[in-house]
Design a protein around this motif. Structure first.
Motif, PDB file in Angstrom:
ATOM      1  N   VAL B 320       0.822  -1.208   0.000  1.00  0.00           N
ATOM      2  CA  VAL B 320       0.000   0.000   0.000  1.00  0.00           C
ATOM      3  C   VAL B 320       0.849   1.247   0.000  1.00  0.00           C
ATOM      4  CG1 VAL B 320      -1.796   1.227   1.205  1.00  0.00           C
ATOM      5  CG2 VAL B 320      -1.625  -1.241   1.405  1.00  0.00           C
ATOM      6  N   ALA B 321       1.832   1.205   0.817  1.00  0.00           N
ATOM      7  CA  ALA B 321       2.534   2.447   1.024  1.00  0.00           C
ATOM      8  C   ALA B 321       4.013   2.191   1.061  1.00  0.00           C
ATOM      9  CB  ALA B 321       2.095   3.069   2.338  1.00  0.00           C
ATOM     10  N   ALA B 322       4.733   3.234   0.990  1.00  0.00           N
ATOM     11  CA  ALA B 322       6.163   3.080   0.919  1.00  0.00           C
ATOM     12  C   ALA B 322       6.772   4.327   1.494  1.00  0.00           C
ATOM     13  CB  ALA B 322       6.556   2.910  -0.529  1.00  0.00           C
ATOM     14  N   ASP B 323       8.050   4.470   1.355  1.00  0.00           N
ATOM     15  CA  ASP B 323       8.639   5.684   1.885  1.00  0.00           C
ATOM     16  C   ASP B 323       8.454   6.799   0.892  1.00  0.00           C
ATOM     17  OD1 ASP B 323      11.312   4.244   0.568  1.00  0.00           O
ATOM     18  OD2 ASP B 323      11.030   6.366   0.196  1.00  0.00           O
ATOM     19  N   SER B 325      10.325   8.324  -1.438  1.00  0.00           N
ATOM     20  CA  SER B 325      10.717   8.386  -2.834  1.00  0.00           C
ATOM     21  C   SER B 325      10.927   7.012  -3.441  1.00  0.00           C
ATOM     22  CB  SER B 325      12.001   9.186  -2.948  1.00  0.00           C
ATOM     23  OG  SER B 325      12.943   8.644  -2.065  1.00  0.00           O
ATOM     24  N   GLU B 326      11.017   6.000  -2.613  1.00  0.00           N
ATOM     25  CA  GLU B 326      11.364   4.700  -3.175  1.00  0.00           C
ATOM     26  C   GLU B 326      10.301   3.680  -2.849  1.00  0.00           C
ATOM     27  OE1 GLU B 326      16.098   5.040  -2.640  1.00  0.00           O
ATOM     28  OE2 GLU B 326      15.076   3.161  -2.517  1.00  0.00           O
ATOM     29  N   GLN B 327       9.243   3.711  -3.586  1.00  0.00           N
ATOM     30  CA  GLN B 327       8.275   2.703  -3.280  1.00  0.00           C
ATOM     31  C   GLN B 327       8.193   1.733  -4.430  1.00  0.00           C
ATOM     32  OE1 GLN B 327       6.078   5.841  -3.007  1.00  0.00           O
ATOM     33  NE2 GLN B 327       5.252   5.852  -5.026  1.00  0.00           N
ATOM     34  N   PRO B 328       7.802   0.516  -4.122  1.00  0.00           N
ATOM     35  CA  PRO B 328       7.607  -0.434  -5.195  1.00  0.00           C
ATOM     36  C   PRO B 328       6.355  -0.055  -5.950  1.00  0.00           C
ATOM     37  CG  PRO B 328       6.862  -1.350  -3.153  1.00  0.00           C
ATOM     38  CD  PRO B 328       7.459  -0.024  -2.825  1.00  0.00           C
ATOM     39  N   VAL B 329       6.181  -0.692  -7.060  1.00  0.00           N
ATOM     40  CA  VAL B 329       4.990  -0.439  -7.835  1.00  0.00           C
ATOM     41  C   VAL B 329       3.782  -0.843  -7.021  1.00  0.00           C
ATOM     42  CG1 VAL B 329       3.780  -1.079  -9.881  1.00  0.00           C
ATOM     43  CG2 VAL B 329       6.249  -0.837  -9.900  1.00  0.00           C
ATOM     44  N   GLY B 330       2.821   0.068  -6.954  1.00  0.00           N
ATOM     45  CA  GLY B 330       1.698  -0.200  -6.074  1.00  0.00           C
ATOM     46  C   GLY B 330       0.691  -1.136  -6.693  1.00  0.00           C
ATOM     47  N   GLY B 334       3.209  -7.393  -4.062  1.00  0.00           N
ATOM     48  CA  GLY B 334       4.341  -7.333  -3.150  1.00  0.00           C
ATOM     49  C   GLY B 334       5.419  -6.413  -3.653  1.00  0.00           C
ATOM     50  N   GLY B 335       5.117  -5.616  -4.647  1.00  0.00           N
ATOM     51  CA  GLY B 335       6.042  -4.582  -5.038  1.00  0.00           C
ATOM     52  C   GLY B 335       7.037  -4.977  -6.109  1.00  0.00           C
ATOM     53  N   ALA B 336       6.883  -6.154  -6.694  1.00  0.00           N
ATOM     54  CA  ALA B 336       7.811  -6.500  -7.758  1.00  0.00           C
ATOM     55  C   ALA B 336       7.548  -5.609  -8.954  1.00  0.00           C
ATOM     56  CB  ALA B 336       7.618  -7.953  -8.164  1.00  0.00           C
ATOM     57  N   THR B 337       8.609  -5.218  -9.582  1.00  0.00           N
ATOM     58  CA  THR B 337       8.438  -4.332 -10.732  1.00  0.00           C
ATOM     59  C   THR B 337       8.617  -5.119 -12.016  1.00  0.00           C
ATOM     60  OG1 THR B 337       9.284  -2.476  -9.510  1.00  0.00           O
ATOM     61  CG2 THR B 337       9.315  -2.278 -11.871  1.00  0.00           C
TER      62      THR B 337
END
Lengths: 188, 337
Positions: B320-323, B325-330, B334-337
């Motif tokens: 859902v969320a990230a820091d 500037s560096e978030q995985p693809v929402g 699980g954020g894999a790009t």
């Protein structure tokens, strides 16, 4: 957290709700002070050192680090700002917009560049930053300073200077600002 | 933003976002290597059914600086001469895997038609007398660079307003940013009615000049003379041209603009075109950066629809969320790009 960053953090349109204060204002100042000493130690002084803050979260940290270096060594290193939006690998997968204009010191060829960012997470921003730097010149070395390393790396990238190692869950959000570091969540 | 078809489609936020984005591309254009990998693997086609040098070159340069591949299609050297229709041409380009197409056509509305036929991002590169949105944007960017915010600033658009898509684009975009636009032209070169235009129209240039912050000169086409819309080019210059004498009476901070190609000596005196107040070369330079911003917004700026509503099961397995500037693809991956 800048408005623009908030806009691009899923869930889009959510609000950051802080839960825990991890570092307070003085802790942040002490971390910057310690990292400044480490930068000097590692580079045997400040010869050729250029600080490059990543837009926008790294900008103020780079400035504070430069001030600290100045008061220790009486030399103020050059400070630049870099926006990596055009180098990201997730263009087309999430909203990608530049946060601010890049302003680098005229020549980074041969410089000892210290990239400065607020949070190190997947490492993808840093990968993009390395590509971006390469378009401006060939630094002698590139080091990485971050206020918070929150883990969850997806690339073989590690920081050289860390303000705080902070184990997190993926869905948490870390908010770094001059008044301190907060851990919380984005809530819709 | 899916297409850029009409200047009137852009609200103030859209225009300001595009102009702010242009700042970043001006920085890119000023580098030793003026190229970023942002649109690697995308293809931008220019589909021009009408002569143009600067607009086509500007779009192609913009696409190349973003690392997109470019394809160029011009009516004079293509199957259009064999009778291929606009629709079939567009479908052909789509079948070749083009991601965006820039359309210029002598018929107003052609880009809209193309957008309705193909699943490709469409940019209006100038259609008939209707619109030329990237010209409006680059004029706004250039003016903003010289004057600061445009709220309450007075802009005179002088010349052949009737046949000018640049005039229509400028009126739409400059007034969206809060400028007050006055159209100045002989009655024969004004549209029959400007009802609904957010601008006023007058015939006397000298009455307007003392109050303006910027003058946009439109190209005076020679054909207008044979159509008997103006008695002679000399007469036109005397009454509506930006002559040395008129330029001398204007303040030092007034901006002169011209979309090009210029007829030096007709709508603008040769010396005036080289005056420090003239920003004609800046317009061309900014045109590339503005078009980079448009292409980037259309092809990269938005990404998929927000996914947060789709993913709702379990907090831990969604990114859902990230820091900051560096978030995985929402997505729920699980954020894999």
């Amino acid at each position: 957290m800048a408005d623009r960053e908030r806009r691009i953090s899923p869930p889009y349109g959510g609000v950051f709700v802080p839960r825990t204060r991890v570092l307070d204002r003085d802790d942040v100042a002490r971390a910057i002070w310690r990292m400044a000493h480490e930068v000097i130690e590692r580079n045997h002084g400040l010869d050729g050192v250029v600080l490059v803050g990543l837009q926008t979260g790294g900008g103020w940290i780079a400035e504070r680090l430069a001030e600290a270096l100045d008061s220790i060594e009486h030399v103020r290193p050059a400070v630049g700002l870099l926006d990596v939006a055009f180098y990201r690998d997730d263009i087309g997968l999430r909203p990608v917009l530049p946060e601010a204009v890049t302003e680098l010191p005229s020549d980074i060829d041969g410089a000892q560049v210290v990239l400065v960012d607020d949070v190190l997470f997947t490492g993808r921003t840093i990968r993009a930053a390395l590509d971006a730097l390469h378009d401006y010149g060939r630094p002698r070395s590139v080091q990485l300073a971050v206020m918070v390393d929150r883990g969850h790396r997806e690339l073989p990238i590690r920081p050289d200077y860390v303000g705080k190692n902070l184990p997190t869950r993926r869905d948490e959000v870390v908010d770094v600002h001059p008044e301190g570091v907060d851990l919380g969540e984005m809530v819709r | 933003m899916r297409h850029l078809l009409s200047s009137a489609d852009l609200d103030r936020d859209d225009v300001e976002a595009l102009l702010d984005l242009t700042d970043s591309f001006v920085e890119v254009s000023n580098r030793a290597i003026p190229k970023v990998p942002a649109l690697r693997g995308r293809t931008v086609a220019t589909m021009f059914f009408e002569d143009s040098t600067r607009t086509r070159l500007s779009f192609e340069t913009a696409a190349k600086r973003l690392s997109a591949d470019t394809m160029s299609f011009s009516a004079s050297s293509s199957s259009v001469n064999k009778g291929e229709s606009l629709r079939d041409t567009a479908l052909t380009l789509e079948a070749m895997g083009v991601d965006a197409v820039v359309v210029r056509h002598r018929s107003s509305g052609a880009p809209h038609r193309v957008a309705s036929w193909v699943d490709v991002r469409v940019v209006n590169g100038g259609d008939g007398w209707h619109d030329h949105p990237t010209q409006g944007l680059l004029d706004a960017y250039t003016l903003r660079g010289r004057l600061g915010p445009l709220d309450g600033r007075r802009v005179a658009i002088v010349g052949d307003v009737k046949h000018s898509r640049v005039a229509r684009a400028d009126v739409a975009i400059l007034t969206t940013l809060g400028a007050e636009v006055t159209l100045v032209a002989p009655p024969t070169l004004l549209p029959p009615s400007i009802e609904g235009w957010p601008a006023t129209a007058v015939h006397d240039l000298d009455a307007v000049l003392p109050e303006v912050d910027a003058v946009v000169l439109l190209r005076m086409q020679r054909e207008r003379m044979t159509e008997a819309l103006v008695p002679s080019l000399r007469e036109y210059t005397a009454r509506w041209g930006l002559t040395v004498d008129r330029a001398r009476r204007l303040r030092d901070d007034v901006v002169f603009m011209h979309p090009g190609p210029m007829n030096r000596g007709v709508e603008i005196a040769p010396e005036v075109a080289d005056d420090p107040r003239a920003v004609i070369v800046d317009q061309v330079r900014n045109g590339v950066a503005v078009r980079m911003a448009v292409l980037f917004r259309l092809l990269a700026g938005e990404g998929p629809e927000p996914v947060a509503d789709v993913v709702s099961d379990g907090a831990d397995d969604r990114s859902v969320a990230a820091d900051l500037s560096e978030q995985p693809v929402g997505a729920g991956d699980g954020g894999a790009t």
